[in-house]
Design a protein around this motif. Sequence first.
Motif, PDB file in Angstrom:
ATOM      1  N   GLY A 207      56.545 -66.764  19.380  1.00  0.00           N
ATOM      2  CA  GLY A 207      57.231 -67.821  18.686  1.00  0.00           C
ATOM      3  C   GLY A 207      57.981 -68.894  19.585  1.00  0.00           C
ATOM      4  N   THR A 208      57.507 -68.574  20.880  1.00  0.00           N
ATOM      5  CA  THR A 208      58.063 -69.581  21.837  1.00  0.00           C
ATOM      6  C   THR A 208      56.844 -70.860  22.102  1.00  0.00           C
ATOM      7  N   GLY A 209      57.259 -71.858  22.446  1.00  0.00           N
ATOM      8  CA  GLY A 209      56.335 -73.140  22.864  1.00  0.00           C
ATOM      9  C   GLY A 209      56.653 -73.395  24.140  1.00  0.00           C
ATOM     10  N   CYS A 210      55.753 -73.680  25.098  1.00  0.00           N
ATOM     11  CA  CYS A 210      55.896 -74.005  26.364  1.00  0.00           C
ATOM     12  C   CYS A 210      55.318 -75.418  26.702  1.00  0.00           C
ATOM     13  N   ALA A 211      55.643 -76.176  27.767  1.00  0.00           N
ATOM     14  CA  ALA A 211      55.714 -77.644  28.154  1.00  0.00           C
ATOM     15  C   ALA A 211      55.746 -77.732  29.598  1.00  0.00           C
ATOM     16  N   GLN A 212      55.306 -78.766  30.153  1.00  0.00           N
ATOM     17  CA  GLN A 212      55.318 -78.939  31.726  1.00  0.00           C
ATOM     18  C   GLN A 212      55.964 -80.402  31.732  1.00  0.00           C
ATOM     19  N   LEU A 213      56.737 -80.506  32.697  1.00  0.00           N
ATOM     20  CA  LEU A 213      57.255 -81.772  33.227  1.00  0.00           C
ATOM     21  C   LEU A 213      57.290 -82.193  34.649  1.00  0.00           C
ATOM     22  N   ALA A 214      56.840 -83.094  35.168  1.00  0.00           N
ATOM     23  CA  ALA A 214      56.861 -83.450  36.633  1.00  0.00           C
ATOM     24  C   ALA A 214      58.075 -84.044  37.043  1.00  0.00           C
ATOM     25  N   VAL A 215      58.653 -83.509  37.985  1.00  0.00           N
ATOM     26  CA  VAL A 215      59.893 -84.284  38.693  1.00  0.00           C
ATOM     27  C   VAL A 215      59.760 -84.479  40.010  1.00  0.00           C
ATOM     28  N   PRO A 216      60.506 -85.318  40.498  1.00  0.00           N
ATOM     29  CA  PRO A 216      60.228 -85.578  42.253  1.00  0.00           C
ATOM     30  C   PRO A 216      60.759 -84.173  43.080  1.00  0.00           C
ATOM     31  N   LEU A 217      60.210 -83.730  43.891  1.00  0.00           N
ATOM     32  CA  LEU A 217      60.525 -82.792  44.762  1.00  0.00           C
ATOM     33  C   LEU A 217      61.890 -83.360  45.438  1.00  0.00           C
ATOM     34  N   ASP A 218      61.799 -84.530  45.895  1.00  0.00           N
ATOM     35  CA  ASP A 218      62.870 -85.089  46.757  1.00  0.00           C
ATOM     36  C   ASP A 218      63.289 -86.327  45.963  1.00  0.00           C
ATOM     37  N   TYR A 219      64.532 -86.410  45.599  1.00  0.00           N
ATOM     38  CA  TYR A 219      65.107 -87.458  44.723  1.00  0.00           C
ATOM     39  C   TYR A 219      65.405 -88.561  45.398  1.00  0.00           C
ATOM     40  N   THR A 220      65.403 -88.607  46.752  1.00  0.00           N
ATOM     41  CA  THR A 220      65.669 -89.488  47.771  1.00  0.00           C
ATOM     42  C   THR A 220      64.446 -90.419  47.844  1.00  0.00           C
ATOM     43  N   ASP A 221      63.174 -89.733  47.423  1.00  0.00           N
ATOM     44  CA  ASP A 221      62.129 -90.463  47.537  1.00  0.00           C
ATOM     45  C   ASP A 221      61.131 -90.194  46.065  1.00  0.00           C
TER      46      ASP A 221
END
Length: 487
Positions: free
Chosen positions: A48-62
Amino acid sequence: MTVRAARLAGVAGVAVTVLGLTTVPAAAAADSGITFAECAPELGAPRGTGCAQLAVPLDYTDAAGKQITLTLAAAGSLDAPDVLVVNPGGPGESGIGTPQQVVASMSPELRDKYLVVSFDPRGVGASSPVDCGDTSGLVPTPMPPNEPADADQEQQRVGIARSIADACAQHSGDLLPHITTQNTARDMDRIRTALGKDKLDYLGYSYGTELGATYATMFPATSGKMVLDSVVDPTASGYESGFEQDPALQHRAGQFFEWAAKQDATYHLGTTGDAVAGTWNDLRGKLGAEPLENKVGSAELDNMLASTMYIDASWPTLARAVTDYRAGETSALTSAAGQLALSAVNGPQLAYNCADDEWPADWRKWHADTTRAATESPLFAWLNTWYSAPCAFWKAPTAPPLEIGSGDVPPVLLVQAKDDSATPFPGAQRMQRAFEGSRMVLSDGGNHGQFLFDQNDCVDKPVTQYLLTGQLPAADVKCAAPPAPGE
């Protein structure tokens, strides 16, 4: 151990399904909409669980540079008008199983209102995990006693801590500087945006309260309804929080001993709390001198006791294991020790703890402070120190300072147990002062993780009402504790 894991108890199943969710991405996060679909089998997600992926910056200064991938999970109705993001604690705990646990324990009204979403934070589980390599050769079985008998034994444990820090740096060095609570708060704002929500409604347990408070401090304008359950002290560093936990754990152990004394007809450990404490100390001494099957020494017994202090529902299991051992049946103790040994090195948790704050680099300070703490908390002071000791040798810079509650922060709803030993009550009081206008729901018990999981209507009702309406209670709420097991 600077213990910050939350207790999300196993719950009865409720028929909920996630078939798929697509949101229109916000302009600030172009092409980053989230679609929940069937989870990959290797994630071990509950049905009953759904999964997803999301890309985010490794380094938020870049932010335009290297990206890492977060894995999200969701449960509940796709027709729910709102989203509740939940963090189960840790740091370092996976969130993949959390939505199903939360949804299954919610009231029908909350299930109608919220799709529940959690995620493996950066560095954890299926979200670009911290890897410390094979550490089995670094941690002996059994471990030397937590309280060193002499300088050589202490230096043996220091050497283990240094080796763990070195192994984590060798295998995850480039990742470690970016595994911080502040970066995870930034990740949560990316999740909010990708879900198409103007505000983040949030429920955090244990370390999740630190994460939620960090988010509310960094992103006050997009903070919605915020529930912080089993509250981390916002004024204490990671080093200081361990010494706050020591006396709280010792006090909770005294409550366990008193409980066992009332159950003497069942467990035969002593008829008074002091007598049970004496039985326990005799067992520690015996296992320290002659470890059981060369697997369970006094350090492993200390770990079992500390883990059991989170929730009194686990007290009968530990008491029975000790009773059986004294009668010649040892399997329960060896099994429990084996389970704890599997998590002897928690790289993701160390990564957050060690990088979120500065830690003393001079071992003489650790020794002096722990020796002093052990006079009041003999069962836990050295255990807590060894759990965090790799931070003295960590190979990553610390996050920039952030004063929790600074700026125009919103009021939040705090949930706390008076005798919680993992996140002691004074820390919750300091968090309430940091967020002016906040309210607290306080249980007279000691279990870690209250809302939905302590079966206490007095706690659950005001929190549920807040999540439904956004209205904080007019005043703090005080609740009696549920009965202890067998009472």
